[in-house]
Design a protein around this motif. Structure first.
Motif, mmCIF file in Angstrom:
data_model
loop_
_atom_site.group_PDB
_atom_site.id
_atom_site.type_symbol
_atom_site.label_atom_id
_atom_site.label_comp_id
_atom_site.label_asym_id
_atom_site.label_seq_id
_atom_site.Cartn_x
_atom_site.Cartn_y
_atom_site.Cartn_z
ATOM 1 N N GLU A 34 0.634 -1.149 -0.055
ATOM 2 C CA GLU A 34 0.036 0.097 0.056
ATOM 3 C C GLU A 34 1.076 1.250 0.036
ATOM 4 N N LYS A 35 2.011 1.128 0.836
ATOM 5 C CA LYS A 35 2.442 2.400 0.934
ATOM 6 C C LYS A 35 3.543 2.694 -0.339
ATOM 7 N N TRP A 36 4.021 1.552 -0.927
ATOM 8 C CA TRP A 36 4.587 1.760 -2.248
ATOM 9 C C TRP A 36 3.696 2.074 -3.374
ATOM 10 N N ILE A 37 2.476 1.658 -3.460
ATOM 11 C CA ILE A 37 1.554 2.123 -4.499
ATOM 12 C C ILE A 37 1.262 3.711 -4.330
ATOM 13 N N LYS A 38 1.407 3.980 -2.973
ATOM 14 C CA LYS A 38 1.209 5.396 -3.028
ATOM 15 C C LYS A 38 2.222 6.187 -3.364
ATOM 16 N N ILE A 39 3.371 5.734 -3.145
ATOM 17 C CA ILE A 39 4.592 6.440 -3.869
ATOM 18 C C ILE A 39 4.714 6.410 -5.086
ATOM 19 N N GLN A 40 4.243 5.508 -5.747
ATOM 20 C CA GLN A 40 4.173 5.365 -7.188
ATOM 21 C C GLN A 40 3.407 6.389 -7.700
ATOM 22 N N ARG A 60 12.003 10.054 -9.205
ATOM 23 C CA ARG A 60 11.409 11.341 -9.110
ATOM 24 C C ARG A 60 12.305 11.953 -10.610
ATOM 25 N N ASN A 61 13.344 11.816 -10.369
ATOM 26 C CA ASN A 61 14.296 12.330 -11.442
ATOM 27 C C ASN A 61 14.041 11.873 -12.804
ATOM 28 N N MET A 62 13.768 10.467 -12.786
ATOM 29 C CA MET A 62 13.607 9.646 -13.918
ATOM 30 C C MET A 62 12.246 9.960 -14.648
ATOM 31 N N VAL A 63 11.265 10.235 -14.046
ATOM 32 C CA VAL A 63 9.908 10.645 -14.147
ATOM 33 C C VAL A 63 10.156 12.219 -14.883
ATOM 34 N N THR A 64 10.824 13.019 -14.137
ATOM 35 C CA THR A 64 10.964 14.344 -14.576
ATOM 36 C C THR A 64 11.382 14.522 -15.956
ATOM 37 N N ALA A 65 12.785 13.590 -16.123
ATOM 38 C CA ALA A 65 13.514 13.634 -17.290
ATOM 39 C C ALA A 65 12.609 13.008 -18.343
ATOM 40 N N THR A 66 11.523 12.174 -18.195
ATOM 41 C CA THR A 66 10.763 11.493 -19.094
ATOM 42 C C THR A 66 9.933 12.698 -19.614
ATOM 43 N N LEU A 67 9.382 13.508 -18.390
ATOM 44 C CA LEU A 67 8.178 14.480 -18.911
ATOM 45 C C LEU A 67 9.031 15.498 -19.923
ATOM 46 N N ILE A 68 10.247 15.756 -19.544
ATOM 47 C CA ILE A 68 10.804 16.831 -20.427
ATOM 48 C C ILE A 68 10.950 16.295 -21.861
ATOM 49 N N VAL A 69 11.558 15.091 -22.235
ATOM 50 C CA VAL A 69 11.420 14.646 -23.253
ATOM 51 C C VAL A 69 10.037 14.262 -24.181
ATOM 52 N N ARG A 70 9.442 13.878 -23.367
ATOM 53 C CA ARG A 70 7.888 13.530 -23.872
ATOM 54 C C ARG A 70 7.389 15.020 -24.352
ATOM 55 N N ASP A 71 7.528 15.872 -23.807
ATOM 56 C CA ASP A 71 7.011 17.248 -24.027
ATOM 57 C C ASP A 71 7.579 17.609 -25.333
ATOM 58 N N ARG A 72 8.897 17.560 -25.227
ATOM 59 C CA ARG A 72 9.773 17.798 -26.614
ATOM 60 C C ARG A 72 9.229 17.113 -27.743
ATOM 61 N N LEU A 73 9.084 15.752 -27.575
ATOM 62 C CA LEU A 73 8.644 14.863 -28.786
ATOM 63 C C LEU A 73 7.331 15.382 -29.103
ATOM 64 N N GLU A 105 2.507 9.070 -6.254
ATOM 65 C CA GLU A 105 3.154 10.409 -5.876
ATOM 66 C C GLU A 105 4.264 10.776 -6.954
ATOM 67 N N ILE A 106 4.766 9.831 -7.373
ATOM 68 C CA ILE A 106 6.076 10.090 -8.064
ATOM 69 C C ILE A 106 5.469 10.251 -9.601
ATOM 70 N N GLY A 107 4.464 9.571 -9.995
ATOM 71 C CA GLY A 107 3.656 9.753 -11.260
ATOM 72 C C GLY A 107 4.316 8.751 -12.379
ATOM 73 N N LEU A 108 4.517 7.473 -11.934
ATOM 74 C CA LEU A 108 4.718 6.599 -12.808
ATOM 75 C C LEU A 108 3.603 6.212 -13.514
ATOM 76 N N ASP A 109 3.789 5.442 -14.609
ATOM 77 C CA ASP A 109 2.750 4.969 -15.514
ATOM 78 C C ASP A 109 2.166 3.661 -15.432
ATOM 79 N N VAL A 110 3.094 2.702 -15.011
ATOM 80 C CA VAL A 110 2.768 1.470 -14.836
ATOM 81 C C VAL A 110 3.635 0.856 -13.712
ATOM 82 N N PHE A 111 2.633 0.406 -12.494
ATOM 83 C CA PHE A 111 3.234 0.143 -11.386
ATOM 84 C C PHE A 111 3.724 -1.246 -11.351
ATOM 85 N N VAL A 112 4.208 -1.559 -9.958
ATOM 86 C CA VAL A 112 4.599 -2.919 -9.574
ATOM 87 C C VAL A 112 4.135 -3.112 -8.128
#
Ligand SMILES: Nc1nc2c(c(=O)[nH]1)N[C@@H](CNc1ccc(C(=O)N[C@@H](CCC(=O)N[C@@H](CCC(=O)N[C@@H](CCC(=O)O)C(=O)O)C(=O)O)C(=O)O)cc1)CN2
Ligand SMILES: [Zn+2]
Length: 764
Positions: free
Chosen positions: A471-477, A746-759, A479-486
């Motif tokens: 439960e804790k880590w679903i919440k964390i995911q 978090r950094n991974m998601v931020t970086a993805t958003l930057i590139v996704r935006d650009r694309l 919050e971080i904004g990942l697209d596919v969870f584990v």
């Protein structure tokens, strides 16, 4: 003189993983450097003493290490990549560990599998510096053993050709120059050993069992000629293992005084060579008769017969009895296994017991066969009891495997059609972000499991604890904004052990640890019998995790080939048959996950590459059944169920076609530890399915910056289509801490958003 005994290498971790504990305490700052070094010495000397007491004639020294023997060799040659601080001379411990584990300033060196084992070595980087000899490590090891224990050891060194071939940072054209630089350093090592009065040195050249060219063999001959000339009175045991040598006639004619061959894994070919080409009269033959890779007791009467065959070709006084490889790959001792079923326990031999077997065989030679008759009978009885056990003779399992010829192992529709359905239904953004499965296995999680195992916690209480973690880590995911969870794999000790515990046909040791990389160890399950599915193994946790979120949660299981390769496997039937047995069992799990509404199922196969035979001629056969095993596991699902797989820490470029044949919809791979070099391989092979690229190293506590990840993603995008691209860390996050995991993701998601935006803004 008569037959002698020898060992090639001894496990470092200690009977109770003292080595691991000391290392981790040192890294955590709770053990001072001087105390740490003192503990390392104690462990090292204890292991030598033990081998002495067992009566081993040629005891290896210098095989011990504080992390990895390839890393030791690299730093001995001053090969510290420029990104680490280093000013020449003996490499400081700090730098040594930074190369292995990374630091906030510098990315760690690449780590990859040692031949076909689950041991990982640190890949030397040669390009940055000219090699020099910073210290003669084998000499220091020899002196220590002699001064402290009166042992005249046999220094073990990674041979020059294996060292070069396993290193990186040069192009093939630079090889000759490199050899000219390294050979004098090896010469100096050997010369100093000779002056010290060392009798034998073991140069490990396992590369000689892989598929080399004739030209490469000539290079090896050149190198060994140089080495012999430098120290003509020093005896070199040229040691090979894990398979039969290529170019046997050339190898036995090298100017060395001994040749070590594997008569377990390379037995057919090595024996044929020996009996047809003979063996030179001026050399010692090291015969690896006791399996250094598996944990079964030797069938001593069979070994005896083999020895008789060999000694009819080579006189006894020129033979050394030894394990087939270093004992690094098996647990230390069976002493502590008080809970094993006697049927299994009697049939086992770990490192210490293997050395005993060598002595038993030796005694047979020295005192006559009758002196050992009891031990011979005992080994024979133990193995035949196991062979005849009902657990090894489950007819239903044998029949299902025998009938497999008719199974198609095909998904309902080809990838292109499945993909359309999946896209429509899942509506994932461009560059979907996900993780590989595990989240931190913190002390809290491990201790909880221990309390449950000891009976201090009820199963109900433990399961509630696991649910809280999920439960804790679903919440964390979220919050971080990942697209596919584990769900995070908190309920698992290890990705293989966990499944073994829930399937029929496996058994477990309490203390059968083996080093995997650095301080990390695994306790491989023992597949002693026929494998069968008993009941769903992962559905409860996956279903629970999915119930907490609208994002897809990947179901998570370990694939059949990885379960096979990371277990100790019965050797009375073929590995292929065992893989099929596991695959048929896992197929039930995949179906159960699908039935429970899980729409993405990841079937990890990180060990698929590692199981590949060392000889190219044997690849096709292996890959055929390995791929089929994966497909048997995964192919019965609906088109819209997305099958993922994951692989890491291996060479990808030479088996991409087989990866394609797995027919997984998405593969996530490790790329950042190998510094992105393999991305282009997928492009060159026109790989059309979806790929998740590892954008940061998970074996380091270092937090990758957003910019760094952006550039990793962009590098990938230069060769792969944005639409086939996923973003993930290199591998699971179980070895990491909570805070660093969150910060990195978090950094991974931020970086993805930057590139996704650009694309998306670049699109018309
Ligand atoms: N089998 C396998 N091979 C693999 C991998 C993998 O995940 N599994 N990953 C790749 C890299 N290799 C790895 C190998 C091991 C570990 C790892 O984390 N190992 C752990 C042990 C995991 C484990 O079994 N943990 C047990 C606990 C074992 C333990 O130490 N218990 C303590 C008590 C609990 C405590 O206080 O820590 C004890 O017995 O003393 C559990 O979770 O229950 C370690 O060395 O620390 C990670 C990566 C390639 N090969
Ligand atoms: Zn992995």
């Amino acid at each position: 003189m008569s037959i002698k005994s020898s060992n090639l290498g001894y496990p470092r971790i200690g009977e109770n993983r003292e080595w691991k504990k000391a290392l981790e305490a040192f890294w955590a700052g709770t053990l001072e450097e001087s105390n740490f070094l003192q503990q390392m010495e104690q462990i090292r000397l204890h292991h030598l003493q033990k081998q002495k007491e067992k009566g081993i004639d040629y005891i290896p020294v210098g095989d011990f290490t504080c992390y990895d023997h390839m890393l030791d060799t690299a730093v001995m040659f001053g090969l510290v990549p420029k990104r680490f601080p280093y000013e020449g001379g003996v490499v400081p411990l700090q730098t040594y560990f930074a190369m292995a584990r990374g630091s906030q300033e510098a990315i760690a060196c690449e780590m990859t599998k040692w031949f076909n084992t689950n041991y990982h070595y640190i890949v030397p980087e040669i390009g940055d510096r000219t090699p020099t000899l910073t210290e003669n490590k084998p000499l220091l090891a020899y002196r220590e053993a002699k001064e402290k224990l009166g042992i005249k050891g046999k220094p073990v060194i990674v041979g020059p050709y294996t060292f070069i071939k396993l290193s990186k940072g040069y192009v093939p054209a630079q090889l000759p120059a490199l050899i000219l630089q390294l050979v004098p350093l090896y010469q100096q090592i050997l010369r100093e050993l000779e002056q010290e009065g060392v009798e034998w040195v073991q140069l490990d050249e396992p590369i000689l069992v892989s598929s080399l060219s004739k030209e490469e063999m000539e290079t090896v001959s050149y190198i060994y000629k140089q080495l012999h000339e430098a120290a003509p009175h020093l005896n070199i045991m040229l040691q090979t293992y894990f398979d039969s040598v290529e170019f046997y006639p050339d190898v036995i004619n090298l100017p060395v005084q001994g040749i070590g061959l594997d008569f377990v894994h390379g037995i057919g070919q090595n024996l044929r060579y020996l009996t047809t080409c003979g063996f030179p009269e001026d050399k010692v033959l090291g015969i690896g008769v006791v399996d250094g890779r598996n944990i079964w007791r030797s069938h001593l009467p069979h070994k005896w017969k083999l020895l008789r065959t060999i000694t009819s070709a080579v006189p006894e006084d020129r033979v050394w009895l030894q394990p087939s490889s270093s004992l690094l790959h098996v647990p230390v001792s069976i002493n502590q296994e008080t809970q094993l079923d006697p049927l299994v326990k009697e049939a086992l031999a770990f490192a210490d017991e293997k050395l005993d077997e060598i002595q038993v065989l030796l005694n047979g030679f020295r005192s006559g066969e009758n002196a050992t008759i009891e031990e011979f009978t005992r080994s024979q009885t133990a193995l035949s009891n196991l062979a005849q056990s009902p657990e090894r003779n489950r007819l239903k399992v044998h029949e299902s495997v025998a009938n497999l010829g008719h199974q198609h192992a095909e998904r309902q529709s080809p990838f292109v059609q499945r993909r359309k359905k999946q896209q429509q239904e899942k509506k994932l953004p461009l560059l979907p972000t996900t993780t590989i499965g595990s989240f931190p296995q913190t002390l809290e999680v491990r201790q909880a499991r221990q309390k449950w195992r000891k009976g201090e916690w009820t199963t109900e209480f433990y399961e509630e604890f696991i649910q809280e973690q999920i439960e804790k880590w679903i919440k964390i995911q979220e919050e971080i904004g990942l697209d596919v969870f584990v769900h995070g794999e908190f309920e698992r000790t290890d990705m293989v052990e966990f499944f073994g515990e829930k399937l029929a046909g496996f058994t477990f040791t309490k203390n059968g640890w083996v080093q995997s990389y650095g301080s990390r160890c695994v306790k491989p399950p023992i597949i002693y019998a026929d494998v069968e599915f008993l009941e769903p193994m992962t559905v409860k946790e996956s279903e629970f995790a999915q119930s907490l979120t609208t994002k897809p949660v990947k179901g998570m299981i370990t694939g059949p080939v990885t379960i096979l390769n990371w277990s100790f496997v019965r050797d009375d039937i073929s590995r292929k048959q065992v893989a099929y047995q596991i695959a048929l069992a896992l197929r039930h799990e995949v179906e159960a996950l699908e039935a429970a509404g899980i729409q993405m199922i990841q079937v990890d196969e990180p060990a698929l590459r590692e199981g590949m035979p060392l000889k190219k001629s044997a690849w096709e056969n292996y890959l055929n059944w390995a791929v089929k095993a994966f497909r048997l596991t995964t192919s019965s699902v609906q088109d819209n169920t997305q099958i993922h797989t994951h692989m890491c820490y291996c060479e990808f470029h030479d088996f991409i076609d087989s990866i394609r044949d797995l027919d997984a919809d998405v593969i996530s791979i490790e790329t950042s530890r190998s510094h992105g070099e393999l991305v282009s391989s997928f492009h060159e092979h026109a790989y059309e399915k979806e790929i998740g690229l590892g954008v940061y190293d998970i074996h380091s506590s270092r937090i990758p910056s957003v910019e760094e990840i952006v550039s990793m993603i962009e590098r990938g995008l230069q060769v792969l289509e944005p639409a086939q691209f996923w973003i993930n860390p290199d591998c699971g996050l179980k070895t990491r801490g909570k805070e660093e995991t969150i910060a990195s993701l978090r950094n991974m998601v931020t970086a993805t958003l930057i590139v996704r935006d650009r694309l998306t803004s670049a699109q018309p």
